[in-house]
Design an enzyme around this catalytic site. Structure first.
Site, PDB file in Angstrom:
ATOM      1  N   HIS A 456       0.835  -1.212   0.000  1.00 43.31           N
ATOM      2  CA  HIS A 456       0.000   0.000   0.000  1.00 43.31           C
ATOM      3  C   HIS A 456       0.866   1.258   0.000  1.00 43.31           C
ATOM      4  O   HIS A 456       0.586   2.212  -0.748  1.00 43.31           O
ATOM      5  CB  HIS A 456      -0.908  -0.017   1.226  1.00 43.31           C
ATOM      6  N   HIS A 461       1.293   5.491  -2.022  1.00 43.61           N
ATOM      7  CA  HIS A 461       1.759   6.792  -1.539  1.00 43.61           C
ATOM      8  C   HIS A 461       3.016   7.317  -2.235  1.00 43.61           C
ATOM      9  O   HIS A 461       3.109   8.516  -2.540  1.00 43.61           O
ATOM     10  CB  HIS A 461       2.035   6.715  -0.030  1.00 43.61           C
ATOM     11  N   GLU A 501      -5.760   9.568   1.058  1.00 44.78           N
ATOM     12  CA  GLU A 501      -6.073   8.144   1.027  1.00 44.78           C
ATOM     13  C   GLU A 501      -7.121   7.794  -0.022  1.00 44.78           C
ATOM     14  O   GLU A 501      -6.966   6.817  -0.746  1.00 44.78           O
ATOM     15  CB  GLU A 501      -6.561   7.685   2.407  1.00 44.78           C
ATOM     16  N   SER A 520      -4.093   1.480  -4.681  1.00 43.22           N
ATOM     17  CA  SER A 520      -3.542   0.175  -4.286  1.00 43.22           C
ATOM     18  C   SER A 520      -4.641  -0.840  -4.008  1.00 43.22           C
ATOM     19  O   SER A 520      -4.362  -1.927  -3.504  1.00 43.22           O
ATOM     20  CB  SER A 520      -2.669   0.334  -3.030  1.00 43.22           C
TER      21      SER A 520
END
Length: 628
Positions: A456, A461, A501, A520
């Site tokens: 993730h 990110h 997010e 993701s």
């Protein structure tokens, strides 16, 4: 380290405690506490059976006619008395020995009651000598002293009786006064409680630091004591103690009446499992200048974990029943805990099964990225593949990814052991530091994980943190969190949730994804861009108070016009919607946070800006000369 607080949000999951969530660890702890309590109770019962009543010999320094003590009704029922008590309300109580030698053959319970009354009277007289002679015209506020006298007795001998064996020490005139060991904060609290009946029962928000000799074994008893005194626990945090003989330092925040708080502190100080109790005063913390990490090295202390979704504790976690997976997670977590500022990020040798999980998710992202990811993400993703950092057959190491990000935006990485608290995680962003996990999700669930893992972090990110505009937006959120209240941290983390997010943005009339949780997780990505959820324009003031889902797909997503538009709206909201009375800025040369709360500090910043403006002016003049 452990931090549990109701309503304290994290960057991936809501931290609102679930009343139904009770771990095996908690059950085992309760069982140990119960067994220990039973054993102590049995030992105490045997000791009382074997002992005889000991007659207390007391020095006759004051004759019975001169002794003045509170009546039992005044000690046991002080809640019903007026705050100001006249001297005539006290009378003399005969000496204990005279009661026995003059034919007053009392039962042990009656003797205990008289002794208890005498002890309270002596403690009271010790602190208020003006009451040693009847007829004094002095008035005194007595409620706080009565509280402490009563608590001294109860803390030694319980609520029902004073055992004679315990009375010699308590009746000793050399015993310090109840206020002699109070800290300044406790004296202030005691004085405030004694002002009136309403002040005594007023709810006080307080923070206590408990120095625990036995570690977590005695924590359950302490929490039970807080409950017994009518306190509400709002925050609990533990850290390993550096004091010899102390295993843990525990920070406990409670809401309770001032009277109960004073009694609780006195009670806790009698516990053999505690090496000390400290009351932290709100007045001792400057509102203008609260603590938060000022240098990047202080992020070593910002590693508090949320344990709700840990495989050791969460029975719904895919790895809960997999002992080998839990051991693997523990090993990698210990590496993160050992990391210090300035160290190289440790290399992780990933297993074949972990690489297979990475490959499955990586190939899915490659398929969906061109159509659904924002252009900034696609640009950096392609660059990472070109430099050989991203490939389907290997999991990138954090050190090489950190070096890549430093070259493009100045962001760096440091390893994290798991899901961090919102305050610690957001504070790191202020330094352009992203705390990343290194473990891989369980192989049985390659496309979903209940908490962040390195897949993730790396695929979701890292690419956008290498984009200058997005990196600036992330740092803005981090800077706003420094010195913020818990309520403001919750709002900031909610904004982070709906942007970094699970954020969407417009691009050439189409909706694209830039949130790491979407990029993701192909299932939620397809859901987010479909017609099923509601799309709203990004407005920080409204976004910050919007409830979100952490167990299923979001019903609402916020769409930004662009990163620049999102940054501008966020800055305006922070300037008007936050209670912080000062501004902060990050100095990348010193890796320090500068608090702009004085004219001198502002003057230093202005000097630096003037220097930068001079360079910009010179560059503009040279550019004009070239064009002419």
């Amino acid at each position: 380290s452990l931090l549990l607080q109701n309503g304290y949000p994290a960057r991936r999951r809501s931290l609102v405690d679930d009343a139904r969530f009770e771990t095996l660890v908690v059950k085992q702890t309760k069982q140990c506490v119960l067994e220990e309590a039973r054993q102590r109770s049995n030992d105490a019962a045997e000791e009382r059976v074997c002992e005889n009543v000991v007659v207390v010999q007391e020095a006759k320094t004051i004759s019975p006619e001169q002794q003045v003590f509170p009546e039992p009704s005044q000690v046991n029922g002080y809640e019903e008395q007026e705050t100001m008590v006249e001297p005539e309300t006290f009378h003399s109580i005969p000496d204990t020995e005279q009661h026995l030698t003059n034919g007053h053959h009392e039962s042990e319970e009656e003797l205990c009651l008289h002794l208890r009354e005498e002890i309270v009277g002596k403690l009271f007289r010790k602190n208020h000598p003006q009451y040693t002679r009847p007829g004094s015209n002095s008035d005194i506020t007595v409620i706080s002293s009565l509280i402490y006298c009563e608590s001294d007795v109860l803390s030694h001998v319980g609520n029902d009786a004073v055992h004679p064996r315990q009375c010699k020490f308590l009746c000793d005139e050399n015993v310090p006064s109840p206020d002699s060991d109070l800290t300044e904060e406790e004296m202030i609290l005691s004085n405030a409680a004694s002002e009136s009946k309403e002040s005594e029962e007023a709810i006080q928000k307080a923070a206590l630091v408990l120095h625990m000799r036995e570690g977590l074994n005695s924590l359950a008893r302490i929490l039970k004591s807080i409950e017994n005194y009518g306190g509400g626990l709002t925050h609990l945090e533990t850290r390993p103690s550096k004091r010899p003989g102390i295993q843990l330092d525990v920070l406990v925040k409670v809401d309770m009446s001032r009277r109960s708080l004073l009694l609780l502190i006195r009670s806790l100080r009698q516990s053999s499992s505690l090496g000390g109790v400290t009351l932290l005063s709100d007045n001792s913390v400057s509102v203008k200048d609260p603590w938060f990490p000022r240098h990047a090295s202080e992020l070593d202390s910002c590693n508090h974990l949320m344990t709700k979704y840990e495989p050791e504790l969460d029975m719904n976690h895919p790895g809960f029943a997999d002992k080998a997976y839990r051991e693997r997670r523990k090993t990698i977590a210990n590496i993160a805990f050992s990391y210090k500022h300035g160290d190289l990020i440790p290399h992780i040798d990933y297993k074949e099964s972990e690489i297979s999980t990475w490959t499955a998710v990586f190939n899915t992202v490659v398929d969906l990225c061109p159509k659904h990811a924002c252009i900034e993400y696609q640009r950096v993703f392609a660059l990472l593949r070109k430099e050989g950092i991203f490939s389907a057959d290997r999991i990138p190491q954090l050190e090489e990814m950190s070096n890549f990000m430093k070259k493009h935006t100045g962001f760096s990485l440091r390893p994290a052991a798991g899901l961090l608290t919102a305050r610690d995680f957001l504070a790191s962003l202020a330094f352009r530091v992203f705390q990343s996990t290194q473990y891989v999700r369980h192989t049985s669930s390659p496309y979903h994980t209940p908490e962040p893992d390195c897949i993730h972090e790396l695929l979701g990110h890292m690419p956008l943190l290498a984009d200058p505009s997005f990196a600036q937006f992330s740092q803005e959120i981090g800077l706003a969190s420094l010195g913020a209240s818990d309520e403001e941290i919750e709002k900031l983390s909610t904004v982070y949730w709906f942007t970094v997010e699970f954020g969407l943005c417009k691009e050439h009339g189409e909706v694209k994804a830039y949130g790491a949780g979407l990029l993701s997780s192909y299932g939620e990505l397809l859901h987010a861009i479909s017609d099923k959820p509601e799309h709203r324009a990004f407005e920080p003031a409204k976004t910050a108070i919007q409830p979100y889902q952490d167990q299923e797909y979001q019903p609402i997503y916020y769409v930004a016009e662009s990163f620049e538009d999102a940054k501008e709206k966020f800055r305006k909201w922070v300037s008007t919607g936050m209670t912080r009375t000062y501004e902060v800025r990050y100095n990348p040369h010193t890796q320090r946070i500068e608090v702009l709360d004085s004219v001198d500090r502002l003057d230093n910043v202005i000097t630096q800006i003037n220097t930068e403006m001079l360079h910009l002016t010179n560059a503009l003049d040279k550019l004009k000369a070239t064009l002419c």
